[in-house]
Write a protein that holds these residues in place. Sequence first.
Motif, short mmCIF file in Angstrom:
data_model
loop_
_atom_site.label_atom_id
_atom_site.label_comp_id
_atom_site.label_asym_id
_atom_site.label_seq_id
_atom_site.Cartn_x
_atom_site.Cartn_y
_atom_site.Cartn_z
N ALA A 184 -20.66 -24.06 -34.33
CA ALA A 184 -21.81 -23.17 -34.06
C ALA A 184 -23.15 -23.45 -34.56
O ALA A 184 -23.95 -23.49 -33.92
N PHE A 185 -23.05 -23.85 -35.86
CA PHE A 185 -24.25 -24.08 -36.43
C PHE A 185 -24.97 -25.48 -35.92
O PHE A 185 -26.14 -25.51 -35.75
N VAL A 186 -23.85 -26.36 -35.69
CA VAL A 186 -24.49 -27.71 -34.74
C VAL A 186 -25.14 -27.45 -33.67
O VAL A 186 -26.04 -28.03 -33.33
N THR A 187 -24.44 -26.57 -32.72
CA THR A 187 -24.95 -26.33 -31.68
C THR A 187 -26.18 -25.59 -31.64
O THR A 187 -27.11 -25.91 -30.71
N SER A 188 -26.47 -24.53 -32.51
CA SER A 188 -27.52 -24.06 -32.84
C SER A 188 -28.77 -24.80 -33.08
O SER A 188 -30.02 -24.68 -32.67
N VAL A 189 -28.44 -25.83 -33.99
CA VAL A 189 -29.56 -26.93 -34.27
C VAL A 189 -29.88 -27.59 -32.92
O VAL A 189 -31.07 -27.91 -33.02
N PHE A 190 -28.87 -28.16 -32.29
CA PHE A 190 -29.24 -28.66 -31.22
C PHE A 190 -30.19 -28.00 -30.29
O PHE A 190 -31.26 -28.48 -29.67
N TRP A 191 -29.67 -26.94 -30.04
CA TRP A 191 -30.49 -25.83 -29.28
C TRP A 191 -31.90 -25.86 -29.76
O TRP A 191 -33.06 -25.78 -28.80
N CYS A 192 -32.21 -25.68 -31.02
CA CYS A 192 -33.57 -25.76 -31.38
C CYS A 192 -34.39 -26.93 -31.48
O CYS A 192 -35.59 -27.02 -31.52
N VAL A 193 -33.66 -28.01 -31.65
CA VAL A 193 -34.19 -29.34 -31.82
C VAL A 193 -34.67 -30.01 -30.33
O VAL A 193 -35.71 -30.73 -30.28
N VAL A 194 -34.06 -29.63 -29.24
CA VAL A 194 -34.36 -30.28 -28.05
C VAL A 194 -35.89 -30.20 -27.55
O VAL A 194 -36.25 -30.74 -27.11
N PRO A 195 -36.37 -28.88 -27.58
CA PRO A 195 -37.44 -28.70 -26.95
C PRO A 195 -38.62 -29.42 -27.89
O PRO A 195 -39.65 -30.12 -27.14
N ALA A 196 -38.34 -29.97 -29.21
CA ALA A 196 -39.19 -30.80 -30.07
C ALA A 196 -39.36 -32.38 -29.44
O ALA A 196 -39.99 -32.95 -29.71
N LEU A 197 -38.12 -32.53 -28.89
CA LEU A 197 -37.95 -33.88 -28.35
C LEU A 197 -38.48 -34.32 -26.82
O LEU A 197 -38.32 -35.54 -26.65
N GLN A 198 -38.82 -33.23 -26.22
CA GLN A 198 -39.31 -33.32 -24.70
C GLN A 198 -40.49 -33.81 -24.87
O GLN A 198 -41.60 -33.64 -25.84
N ASP A 199 -41.13 -34.18 -23.69
CA ASP A 199 -42.58 -34.59 -23.61
C ASP A 199 -43.66 -33.37 -23.53
O ASP A 199 -44.54 -33.54 -24.35
N GLN A 200 -42.88 -32.40 -23.11
CA GLN A 200 -43.77 -30.94 -23.24
C GLN A 200 -43.07 -29.85 -24.07
O GLN A 200 -41.98 -29.53 -23.82
N LEU A 201 -43.70 -29.69 -25.08
CA LEU A 201 -43.28 -29.00 -25.99
C LEU A 201 -43.08 -27.28 -25.89
O LEU A 201 -44.03 -26.80 -25.34
N THR A 202 -41.69 -26.73 -25.70
CA THR A 202 -41.43 -25.64 -25.24
C THR A 202 -40.72 -24.88 -26.03
O THR A 202 -40.29 -25.34 -27.24
N LEU A 203 -40.58 -23.33 -26.22
CA LEU A 203 -39.85 -22.42 -26.98
C LEU A 203 -38.47 -22.94 -26.88
O LEU A 203 -38.04 -22.99 -25.82
N PRO A 204 -37.58 -22.70 -28.02
CA PRO A 204 -35.89 -22.93 -27.83
C PRO A 204 -35.42 -21.87 -26.95
O PRO A 204 -34.71 -22.48 -26.28
N LEU A 205 -35.96 -20.69 -26.68
CA LEU A 205 -35.55 -19.86 -25.65
C LEU A 205 -36.55 -19.57 -24.81
O LEU A 205 -37.59 -19.61 -25.14
#
Length: 374
Positions: free
Chosen positions: A134-155
Amino acid sequence: MKNSDCLASAIAIMKYTGVWLPDNLQRRQKIAYIACGVVTQIFIFYFMIFAEIAYVYKHRHDVERMVDAAVLLLSHLVQAVKVMTVILRQESIKRLIDLGDGPDFTHADPKLRAIVDRAVKLTGLVGSLIICSAFVTSVFWCVVPALQDQLTLPLNTAYPFDTSGPYIFTAIYAYLSVSVTTVGMADAAENFLVSGLLMLAATQVDLLNQLLLDINAEGATVSYKKTVRCIMFHQRIIDYVKEIGRIFDVPIFCQCIVSSVILCMTVFKITVTREPIELVTMIFYLVCIFMELLMYCYPADVLLNKSLRVADAAFPGWSGDVNTARALVLIALRSQKPLTIDAGGMFRISLPTAALVVKTSYTYYALLQQTLSK
Protein backbone atom coordinates in the motif's frame (compact mmCIF):
# COMPACT_ATOMS: atom_id res chain seq x y z
CA MET A 1 4.49 -14.77 21.72
CA LYS A 2 0.91 -13.50 21.89
CA ASN A 3 -1.67 -14.53 19.35
CA SER A 4 -2.32 -10.86 18.58
CA ASP A 5 1.31 -10.18 17.67
CA CYS A 6 0.35 -10.70 14.04
CA LEU A 7 -1.79 -7.56 14.30
CA ALA A 8 1.01 -5.40 15.72
CA SER A 9 1.86 -3.58 12.47
CA ALA A 10 -1.80 -2.81 11.73
CA ILE A 11 -2.46 -1.52 15.24
CA ALA A 12 0.71 0.62 15.14
CA ILE A 13 -0.42 2.31 11.92
CA MET A 14 -3.86 2.99 13.37
CA LYS A 15 -2.31 4.47 16.51
CA TYR A 16 -0.18 6.89 14.48
CA THR A 17 -3.19 8.02 12.44
CA GLY A 18 -5.27 8.74 15.54
CA VAL A 19 -7.78 5.92 15.09
CA TRP A 20 -6.61 3.44 17.76
CA LEU A 21 -6.55 4.74 21.34
CA PRO A 22 -3.44 3.40 23.14
CA ASP A 23 -3.95 1.58 26.42
CA ASN A 24 -2.87 2.79 29.87
CA LEU A 25 -3.15 6.49 29.07
CA GLN A 26 -3.92 8.94 31.83
CA ARG A 27 -6.99 11.16 31.52
CA ARG A 28 -5.14 14.19 30.15
CA GLN A 29 -3.13 12.03 27.75
CA LYS A 30 -6.30 10.39 26.51
CA ILE A 31 -7.98 13.76 25.89
CA ALA A 32 -4.87 15.04 24.09
CA TYR A 33 -4.68 11.91 21.91
CA ILE A 34 -8.37 12.08 20.99
CA ALA A 35 -8.04 15.78 20.11
CA CYS A 36 -4.96 15.14 17.96
CA GLY A 37 -6.69 12.16 16.33
CA VAL A 38 -9.75 14.24 15.43
CA VAL A 39 -7.59 16.99 13.92
CA THR A 40 -5.47 14.46 12.01
CA GLN A 41 -8.46 12.63 10.58
CA ILE A 42 -10.25 15.83 9.56
CA PHE A 43 -7.18 17.49 8.05
CA ILE A 44 -5.57 14.48 6.33
CA PHE A 45 -8.60 12.38 5.47
CA TYR A 46 -11.99 14.08 5.48
CA PHE A 47 -10.82 17.38 4.01
CA MET A 48 -9.40 15.36 1.09
CA ILE A 49 -12.72 13.51 0.64
CA PHE A 50 -14.66 16.79 0.51
CA ALA A 51 -12.27 18.10 -2.15
CA GLU A 52 -12.77 14.93 -4.21
CA ILE A 53 -16.56 15.17 -3.91
CA ALA A 54 -16.39 18.82 -5.03
CA TYR A 55 -14.37 17.79 -8.10
CA VAL A 56 -16.87 15.08 -9.04
CA TYR A 57 -19.76 17.51 -8.66
CA LYS A 58 -17.95 20.16 -10.70
CA HIS A 59 -17.40 17.72 -13.59
CA ARG A 60 -20.62 15.75 -13.17
CA HIS A 61 -21.43 16.10 -16.88
CA ASP A 62 -18.05 14.74 -18.03
CA VAL A 63 -18.10 10.93 -17.75
CA GLU A 64 -14.36 10.42 -18.27
CA ARG A 65 -13.37 12.95 -15.62
CA MET A 66 -15.91 11.56 -13.18
CA VAL A 67 -14.55 8.04 -13.68
CA ASP A 68 -11.01 9.32 -13.24
CA ALA A 69 -11.88 11.04 -9.96
CA ALA A 70 -14.24 8.40 -8.56
CA VAL A 71 -11.58 5.64 -8.42
CA LEU A 72 -10.03 6.91 -5.20
CA LEU A 73 -13.14 8.71 -3.96
CA LEU A 74 -15.10 5.47 -3.61
CA SER A 75 -12.17 3.82 -1.83
CA HIS A 76 -11.97 6.73 0.58
CA LEU A 77 -15.71 6.69 1.27
CA VAL A 78 -15.56 2.99 2.16
CA GLN A 79 -12.51 3.67 4.30
CA ALA A 80 -14.50 6.33 6.16
CA VAL A 81 -16.96 3.59 7.13
CA LYS A 82 -14.06 1.41 8.35
CA VAL A 83 -12.57 4.29 10.36
CA MET A 84 -15.88 5.00 12.07
CA THR A 85 -16.35 1.29 12.78
CA VAL A 86 -12.92 1.03 14.44
CA ILE A 87 -13.51 4.19 16.47
CA LEU A 88 -17.06 3.47 17.59
CA ARG A 89 -16.53 -0.26 18.29
CA GLN A 90 -12.97 -0.08 19.52
CA GLU A 91 -13.75 -1.42 22.99
CA SER A 92 -15.44 -4.48 21.47
CA ILE A 93 -12.46 -5.02 19.15
CA LYS A 94 -10.02 -4.78 22.04
CA ARG A 95 -12.07 -7.28 24.05
CA LEU A 96 -11.95 -9.58 21.04
CA ILE A 97 -8.17 -9.28 20.84
CA ASP A 98 -7.81 -9.86 24.60
CA LEU A 99 -10.01 -12.94 24.27
CA GLY A 100 -7.71 -14.28 21.56
CA ASP A 101 -4.72 -13.74 23.87
CA GLY A 102 -6.52 -15.15 26.90
CA PRO A 103 -6.51 -18.63 28.41
CA ASP A 104 -9.47 -19.75 26.30
CA PHE A 105 -7.34 -19.61 23.14
CA THR A 106 -3.88 -20.18 24.60
CA HIS A 107 -2.67 -23.75 24.93
CA ALA A 108 0.23 -25.12 26.95
CA ASP A 109 0.69 -28.20 24.77
CA PRO A 110 3.95 -27.62 22.79
CA LYS A 111 2.48 -29.21 19.65
CA LEU A 112 -0.56 -26.93 19.70
CA ARG A 113 1.55 -23.91 20.62
CA ALA A 114 3.81 -24.58 17.65
CA ILE A 115 0.81 -24.55 15.29
CA VAL A 116 -0.33 -21.20 16.68
CA ASP A 117 3.16 -19.65 16.55
CA ARG A 118 3.61 -20.63 12.91
CA ALA A 119 0.23 -19.14 12.02
CA VAL A 120 0.94 -15.92 13.95
CA LYS A 121 4.33 -15.44 12.27
CA LEU A 122 2.96 -16.12 8.79
CA THR A 123 -0.06 -13.86 9.30
CA GLY A 124 2.14 -11.06 10.66
CA LEU A 125 4.47 -11.35 7.66
CA VAL A 126 1.55 -11.17 5.24
CA GLY A 127 0.20 -8.10 7.06
CA SER A 128 3.55 -6.30 6.82
CA LEU A 129 3.78 -7.08 3.09
CA ILE A 130 0.26 -5.76 2.52
CA ILE A 131 1.02 -2.49 4.32
CA CYS A 132 4.31 -2.14 2.38
CA SER A 133 2.51 -2.71 -0.93
CA ALA A 134 0.00 0.00 0.00
CA PHE A 135 2.90 2.36 0.77
CA VAL A 136 4.59 1.65 -2.58
CA THR A 137 1.35 2.18 -4.49
CA SER A 138 0.72 5.48 -2.67
CA VAL A 139 4.24 6.70 -3.45
CA PHE A 140 3.79 5.83 -7.13
CA TRP A 141 0.49 7.69 -7.15
CA CYS A 142 2.17 10.84 -5.78
CA VAL A 143 5.27 10.63 -8.01
CA VAL A 144 3.47 10.16 -11.36
CA PRO A 145 2.32 13.80 -11.76
CA ALA A 146 5.86 15.09 -11.14
CA LEU A 147 7.23 12.98 -14.02
CA GLN A 148 4.75 14.19 -16.62
CA ASP A 149 5.29 17.11 -19.00
CA GLN A 150 2.58 19.14 -17.30
CA LEU A 151 2.68 19.05 -13.51
CA THR A 152 -0.70 18.29 -11.91
CA LEU A 153 -1.90 17.44 -8.43
CA PRO A 154 -1.77 13.76 -7.34
CA LEU A 155 -5.57 13.71 -6.91
CA ASN A 156 -8.42 15.23 -8.86
CA THR A 157 -9.69 17.69 -6.27
CA ALA A 158 -11.51 21.03 -6.30
CA TYR A 159 -11.03 23.83 -3.78
CA PRO A 160 -12.88 27.09 -3.13
CA PHE A 161 -9.64 29.02 -3.83
CA ASP A 162 -7.13 29.32 -6.64
CA THR A 163 -4.37 26.66 -6.49
CA SER A 164 -2.41 27.77 -9.57
CA GLY A 165 0.06 29.97 -7.69
CA PRO A 166 3.53 28.44 -7.17
CA TYR A 167 3.43 28.49 -3.37
CA ILE A 168 -0.14 27.35 -2.88
CA PHE A 169 0.28 24.66 -5.56
CA THR A 170 3.39 23.33 -3.80
CA ALA A 171 1.60 23.31 -0.46
CA ILE A 172 -1.44 21.48 -1.86
CA TYR A 173 0.80 18.99 -3.68
CA ALA A 174 2.72 18.23 -0.48
CA TYR A 175 -0.52 17.99 1.51
CA LEU A 176 -2.08 15.53 -0.95
CA SER A 177 1.10 13.44 -1.10
CA VAL A 178 1.18 13.06 2.67
CA SER A 179 -2.57 12.40 2.80
CA VAL A 180 -2.58 9.76 0.04
CA THR A 181 0.35 7.89 1.59
CA THR A 182 -1.00 8.02 5.14
CA VAL A 183 -4.55 7.11 4.15
CA GLY A 184 -3.37 4.25 1.92
CA MET A 185 -1.35 2.63 4.69
CA ALA A 186 -4.15 3.20 7.21
CA ASP A 187 -6.67 1.56 4.87
CA ALA A 188 -4.43 -1.50 4.50
CA ALA A 189 -4.05 -1.67 8.30
CA GLU A 190 -7.81 -1.47 8.89
CA ASN A 191 -8.42 -4.21 6.33
CA PHE A 192 -5.76 -6.46 7.78
CA LEU A 193 -7.20 -6.08 11.28
CA VAL A 194 -10.27 -8.04 10.12
CA SER A 195 -8.20 -10.48 8.07
CA GLY A 196 -5.87 -11.22 10.98
CA LEU A 197 -8.75 -11.89 13.37
CA LEU A 198 -10.30 -14.31 10.88
CA MET A 199 -7.00 -16.15 10.41
CA LEU A 200 -6.61 -16.48 14.19
CA ALA A 201 -10.11 -17.97 14.34
CA ALA A 202 -9.21 -20.43 11.56
CA THR A 203 -6.08 -21.42 13.49
CA GLN A 204 -8.16 -22.16 16.56
CA VAL A 205 -10.35 -24.45 14.44
CA ASP A 206 -7.14 -26.28 13.44
CA LEU A 207 -6.37 -26.77 17.12
CA LEU A 208 -9.88 -28.06 17.75
CA ASN A 209 -9.48 -30.62 14.98
CA GLN A 210 -6.16 -31.70 16.46
CA LEU A 211 -7.69 -32.07 19.93
CA LEU A 212 -10.50 -34.18 18.51
CA LEU A 213 -8.03 -36.42 16.70
CA ASP A 214 -6.12 -36.92 19.97
CA ILE A 215 -9.16 -38.41 21.72
CA ASN A 216 -8.58 -42.14 22.02
CA ALA A 217 -9.76 -45.09 24.02
CA GLU A 218 -7.28 -44.65 26.87
CA GLY A 219 -10.14 -44.69 29.32
CA ALA A 220 -13.82 -43.82 29.30
CA THR A 221 -13.55 -41.07 31.93
CA VAL A 222 -10.51 -39.36 30.40
CA SER A 223 -11.92 -39.52 26.86
CA TYR A 224 -15.25 -38.07 27.98
CA LYS A 225 -13.55 -35.16 29.78
CA LYS A 226 -11.48 -34.40 26.68
CA THR A 227 -14.60 -34.44 24.54
CA VAL A 228 -16.45 -32.06 26.88
CA ARG A 229 -13.48 -29.67 26.75
CA CYS A 230 -13.61 -29.84 22.95
CA ILE A 231 -17.33 -28.99 23.00
CA MET A 232 -16.66 -25.96 25.18
CA PHE A 233 -13.73 -24.91 23.01
CA HIS A 234 -15.88 -25.24 19.89
CA GLN A 235 -18.56 -23.01 21.40
CA ARG A 236 -15.96 -20.36 22.30
CA ILE A 237 -14.73 -20.33 18.70
CA ILE A 238 -18.33 -19.98 17.45
CA ASP A 239 -18.93 -17.01 19.76
CA TYR A 240 -15.61 -15.48 18.69
CA VAL A 241 -16.51 -15.65 14.99
CA LYS A 242 -20.01 -14.30 15.63
CA GLU A 243 -18.48 -11.30 17.40
CA ILE A 244 -16.16 -10.62 14.43
CA GLY A 245 -19.17 -10.68 12.12
CA ARG A 246 -21.20 -8.42 14.40
CA ILE A 247 -18.47 -5.80 14.60
CA PHE A 248 -17.32 -5.69 10.98
CA ASP A 249 -20.42 -6.68 8.97
CA VAL A 250 -21.12 -3.15 7.66
CA PRO A 251 -17.58 -2.29 6.42
CA ILE A 252 -17.24 -5.76 4.84
CA PHE A 253 -20.56 -5.26 3.05
CA CYS A 254 -19.52 -1.82 1.78
CA GLN A 255 -16.14 -3.12 0.63
CA CYS A 256 -17.65 -5.97 -1.40
CA ILE A 257 -20.28 -3.76 -3.02
CA VAL A 258 -17.93 -0.90 -3.92
CA SER A 259 -14.99 -3.10 -4.99
CA SER A 260 -16.81 -4.14 -8.17
CA VAL A 261 -17.19 -0.49 -9.19
CA ILE A 262 -13.60 0.39 -8.25
CA LEU A 263 -12.19 -2.58 -10.18
CA CYS A 264 -14.24 -1.55 -13.20
CA MET A 265 -13.00 2.05 -13.12
CA THR A 266 -9.39 1.02 -12.52
CA VAL A 267 -9.39 -1.36 -15.49
CA PHE A 268 -10.94 1.39 -17.58
CA LYS A 269 -8.15 3.81 -16.66
CA ILE A 270 -5.55 1.15 -17.48
CA THR A 271 -7.02 0.69 -20.95
CA VAL A 272 -7.14 4.41 -21.79
CA THR A 273 -3.93 5.75 -20.22
CA ARG A 274 -0.99 6.52 -22.47
CA GLU A 275 1.55 7.28 -19.75
CA PRO A 276 3.80 4.30 -18.88
CA ILE A 277 4.34 5.43 -15.27
CA GLU A 278 0.63 6.03 -14.75
CA LEU A 279 -0.03 2.60 -16.24
CA VAL A 280 2.31 0.99 -13.69
CA THR A 281 0.65 2.97 -10.90
CA MET A 282 -2.83 1.87 -11.90
CA ILE A 283 -1.70 -1.75 -12.16
CA PHE A 284 -0.30 -1.50 -8.62
CA TYR A 285 -3.59 0.03 -7.50
CA LEU A 286 -5.58 -2.73 -9.22
CA VAL A 287 -3.53 -5.34 -7.37
CA CYS A 288 -4.11 -3.51 -4.08
CA ILE A 289 -7.88 -3.37 -4.62
CA PHE A 290 -7.98 -7.07 -5.44
CA MET A 291 -5.82 -7.86 -2.39
CA GLU A 292 -8.17 -5.70 -0.32
CA LEU A 293 -11.08 -7.87 -1.44
CA LEU A 294 -9.15 -11.08 -0.82
CA MET A 295 -8.19 -9.93 2.68
CA TYR A 296 -11.83 -10.48 3.60
CA CYS A 297 -12.79 -13.35 1.30
CA TYR A 298 -9.76 -15.64 1.59
CA PRO A 299 -9.54 -15.97 5.42
CA ALA A 300 -13.32 -16.24 5.61
CA ASP A 301 -13.19 -19.07 3.04
CA VAL A 302 -10.39 -20.81 4.96
CA LEU A 303 -12.42 -20.55 8.18
CA LEU A 304 -15.52 -21.91 6.46
CA ASN A 305 -13.74 -24.97 5.00
CA LYS A 306 -11.84 -25.79 8.18
CA SER A 307 -15.00 -25.60 10.26
CA LEU A 308 -16.66 -28.13 7.95
CA ARG A 309 -13.85 -30.61 8.68
CA VAL A 310 -14.61 -30.66 12.40
CA ALA A 311 -17.09 -33.50 11.90
CA ASP A 312 -14.43 -35.63 10.19
CA ALA A 313 -12.02 -35.02 13.06
CA ALA A 314 -14.70 -36.00 15.59
CA PHE A 315 -14.88 -39.52 14.17
CA PRO A 316 -11.40 -40.67 13.11
CA GLY A 317 -12.33 -44.31 13.47
CA TRP A 318 -12.46 -43.91 17.27
CA SER A 319 -14.57 -46.20 19.40
CA GLY A 320 -15.20 -45.91 23.10
CA ASP A 321 -17.91 -45.51 25.70
CA VAL A 322 -21.45 -44.35 24.90
CA ASN A 323 -21.21 -40.99 26.70
CA THR A 324 -18.15 -39.95 24.71
CA ALA A 325 -19.79 -41.04 21.46
CA ARG A 326 -22.89 -38.97 22.24
CA ALA A 327 -20.77 -35.92 22.98
CA LEU A 328 -18.89 -36.35 19.71
CA VAL A 329 -22.19 -36.56 17.87
CA LEU A 330 -23.10 -33.14 19.27
CA ILE A 331 -19.88 -31.65 17.87
CA ALA A 332 -20.44 -33.33 14.50
CA LEU A 333 -24.00 -32.05 14.27
CA ARG A 334 -23.01 -28.50 15.22
CA SER A 335 -20.19 -28.48 12.67
CA GLN A 336 -22.68 -29.09 9.86
CA LYS A 337 -23.38 -25.35 10.07
CA PRO A 338 -20.07 -23.78 9.00
CA LEU A 339 -18.48 -20.76 10.62
CA THR A 340 -19.14 -17.91 8.23
CA ILE A 341 -19.05 -14.13 8.02
CA ASP A 342 -22.13 -12.54 6.46
CA ALA A 343 -21.73 -9.12 4.84
CA GLY A 344 -24.50 -6.96 6.22
CA GLY A 345 -26.52 -10.12 6.82
CA MET A 346 -27.13 -10.38 3.07
CA PHE A 347 -24.49 -12.70 1.59
CA ARG A 348 -21.71 -15.00 2.77
CA ILE A 349 -18.08 -13.92 2.42
CA SER A 350 -15.90 -16.50 0.66
CA LEU A 351 -13.75 -16.93 -2.44
CA PRO A 352 -16.85 -17.44 -4.65
CA THR A 353 -17.96 -14.01 -3.43
CA ALA A 354 -14.69 -12.50 -4.69
CA ALA A 355 -15.21 -14.21 -8.05
CA LEU A 356 -18.73 -12.78 -8.22
CA VAL A 357 -17.40 -9.27 -7.49
CA VAL A 358 -14.86 -9.59 -10.33
CA LYS A 359 -17.57 -10.85 -12.69
CA THR A 360 -19.82 -7.93 -11.76
CA SER A 361 -16.99 -5.44 -12.30
CA TYR A 362 -16.45 -6.80 -15.81
CA THR A 363 -20.15 -6.25 -16.52
CA TYR A 364 -19.83 -2.64 -15.34
CA TYR A 365 -16.72 -2.19 -17.48
CA ALA A 366 -18.48 -3.44 -20.62
CA LEU A 367 -21.41 -1.11 -19.90
CA LEU A 368 -19.05 1.84 -19.37
CA GLN A 369 -17.22 1.14 -22.64
CA GLN A 370 -20.52 0.93 -24.48
CA THR A 371 -21.71 4.23 -22.97
CA LEU A 372 -18.51 6.08 -23.89
CA SER A 373 -18.48 4.65 -27.42
CA LYS A 374 -21.83 6.34 -28.04
